[in-house]
Design a protein around this motif. Structure first.
Motif, mmCIF file in Angstrom:
data_model
loop_
_atom_site.group_PDB
_atom_site.id
_atom_site.type_symbol
_atom_site.label_atom_id
_atom_site.label_comp_id
_atom_site.label_asym_id
_atom_site.label_seq_id
_atom_site.Cartn_x
_atom_site.Cartn_y
_atom_site.Cartn_z
ATOM 1 N N UNK A 1 0.827 -1.211 0.000
ATOM 2 C CA UNK A 1 0.000 0.000 0.000
ATOM 3 C C UNK A 1 0.862 1.263 0.000
ATOM 4 N N UNK A 2 1.995 1.222 0.673
ATOM 5 C CA UNK A 2 2.901 2.377 0.640
ATOM 6 C C UNK A 2 3.452 2.578 -0.773
ATOM 7 N N UNK A 3 3.793 1.480 -1.434
ATOM 8 C CA UNK A 3 4.284 1.570 -2.812
ATOM 9 C C UNK A 3 3.211 2.143 -3.727
ATOM 10 N N UNK A 4 1.977 1.701 -3.538
ATOM 11 C CA UNK A 4 0.878 2.193 -4.376
ATOM 12 C C UNK A 4 0.719 3.700 -4.234
ATOM 13 N N UNK A 5 0.718 4.190 -3.008
ATOM 14 C CA UNK A 5 0.555 5.630 -2.778
ATOM 15 C C UNK A 5 1.740 6.416 -3.346
ATOM 16 N N UNK A 6 2.955 5.928 -3.139
ATOM 17 C CA UNK A 6 4.138 6.602 -3.657
ATOM 18 C C UNK A 6 4.111 6.657 -5.181
ATOM 19 N N UNK A 7 3.803 5.527 -5.809
ATOM 20 C CA UNK A 7 3.770 5.478 -7.269
ATOM 21 C C UNK A 7 2.703 6.402 -7.846
ATOM 22 N N UNK A 8 1.538 6.483 -7.197
ATOM 23 C CA UNK A 8 0.496 7.408 -7.665
ATOM 24 C C UNK A 8 1.010 8.840 -7.689
ATOM 25 N N UNK A 9 1.680 9.237 -6.624
ATOM 26 C CA UNK A 9 2.212 10.601 -6.554
ATOM 27 C C UNK A 9 3.280 10.825 -7.618
ATOM 28 N N UNK A 10 4.193 9.868 -7.753
ATOM 29 C CA UNK A 10 5.293 10.016 -8.713
ATOM 30 C C UNK A 10 4.822 9.989 -10.154
ATOM 31 N N UNK A 11 3.906 9.098 -10.472
ATOM 32 C CA UNK A 11 3.542 8.878 -11.873
ATOM 33 C C UNK A 11 2.450 9.804 -12.392
ATOM 34 N N UNK A 12 1.477 10.144 -11.550
ATOM 35 C CA UNK A 12 0.340 10.929 -12.060
ATOM 36 C C UNK A 12 -0.051 12.099 -11.161
ATOM 37 N N UNK A 13 0.757 12.397 -10.150
ATOM 38 C CA UNK A 13 0.521 13.567 -9.317
ATOM 39 C C UNK A 13 -0.634 13.460 -8.340
ATOM 40 N N UNK A 14 -1.088 12.253 -8.050
ATOM 41 C CA UNK A 14 -2.182 12.062 -7.093
ATOM 42 C C UNK A 14 -1.572 11.742 -5.730
ATOM 43 N N UNK A 15 -1.817 12.619 -4.773
ATOM 44 C CA UNK A 15 -1.289 12.432 -3.430
ATOM 45 C C UNK A 15 -2.420 11.934 -2.545
ATOM 46 N N UNK A 16 -2.219 10.758 -1.958
ATOM 47 C CA UNK A 16 -3.229 10.143 -1.107
ATOM 48 C C UNK A 16 -2.535 9.437 0.050
ATOM 49 N N UNK A 17 -3.141 9.478 1.203
ATOM 50 C CA UNK A 17 -2.641 8.751 2.370
ATOM 51 C C UNK A 17 -2.815 7.261 2.088
ATOM 52 N N UNK A 18 -1.765 6.456 2.259
ATOM 53 C CA UNK A 18 -1.901 5.015 2.002
ATOM 54 C C UNK A 18 -3.068 4.382 2.761
ATOM 55 N N UNK A 19 -3.403 4.899 3.920
ATOM 56 C CA UNK A 19 -4.504 4.329 4.711
ATOM 57 C C UNK A 19 -5.858 4.512 4.036
ATOM 58 N N UNK A 20 -5.945 5.414 3.072
ATOM 59 C CA UNK A 20 -7.207 5.653 2.368
ATOM 60 C C UNK A 20 -7.413 4.694 1.193
ATOM 61 N N UNK A 21 -6.346 4.063 0.724
ATOM 62 C CA UNK A 21 -6.476 3.134 -0.400
ATOM 63 C C UNK A 21 -7.208 1.875 0.051
#
Length: 147
Positions: free
Chosen positions: A44-64
């Motif tokens: 889940x941490x990787x998912x949140x980090x990749x979202x921010x890096x790849x498409x500019x979506x910043x989200x708390x991993x706990x929300x995924x």
């Protein structure tokens, strides 16, 4: 035996209910935003980090929200499987290509359901697992509720 890559991926929707797909530089297939976890990083941490890096979506991993774990042929690597832990980002989002992303494309799931065919440039994870899962959960083929 095929090689296996472990990745995290995220289903992201826009206000029209379209699913975000991305194409990385030097490749021809569209897939979820996401990628490989870094050492010590959870899925889940990787998912949140990749979202921010790849498409500019910043989200708390706990929300995924965890959707599941699937194994599929890797889209851009021969004789390789991916083991994908797939999450959903609640709400609706806007995205822009960053980092290694060459292009983004929003898929109209209702249109895909009406046409009965998937674009040929979608990753196997999407066509074999995620789109059927979304169809089953949300009744896309039967004209059910929006995502």
């Amino acid at each position: 035996m095929k090689a296996r890559i472990v990745v995290s991926a995220v289903c992201v929707f826009d206000p029209e209910g379209r699913l975000l797909t991305v194409r990385k530089r030097g490749t021809g297939m569209f897939m979820h935003p996401g990628g490989k976890p870094e050492p010590g990083e959870t899925a889940v941490q990787a998912a949140a980090r990749e979202l921010a890096e790849e498409v500019g979506i910043v989200i708390d991993p706990r929300e995924l929200e965890l959707m599941g774990v699937w194994i599929a042929d890797a889209a851009n690597e021969a004789a390789t499987d991916i083991e994908a832990t797939v999450f959903r980002a609640p709400g609706t989002w806007q995205a822009h290509p960053s980092a290694e992303i060459a292009e983004i494309r929003w898929l109209d799931l209702a249109e895909l359901a009406r046409s009965g065919a998937f674009p040929q440039d979608l990753a196997p994870l999407l066509t074999e697992h995620i789109l059927p899962e979304l169809d089953a959960a949300h009744g896309l083929r039967s004209g059910g509720p929006d995502i």
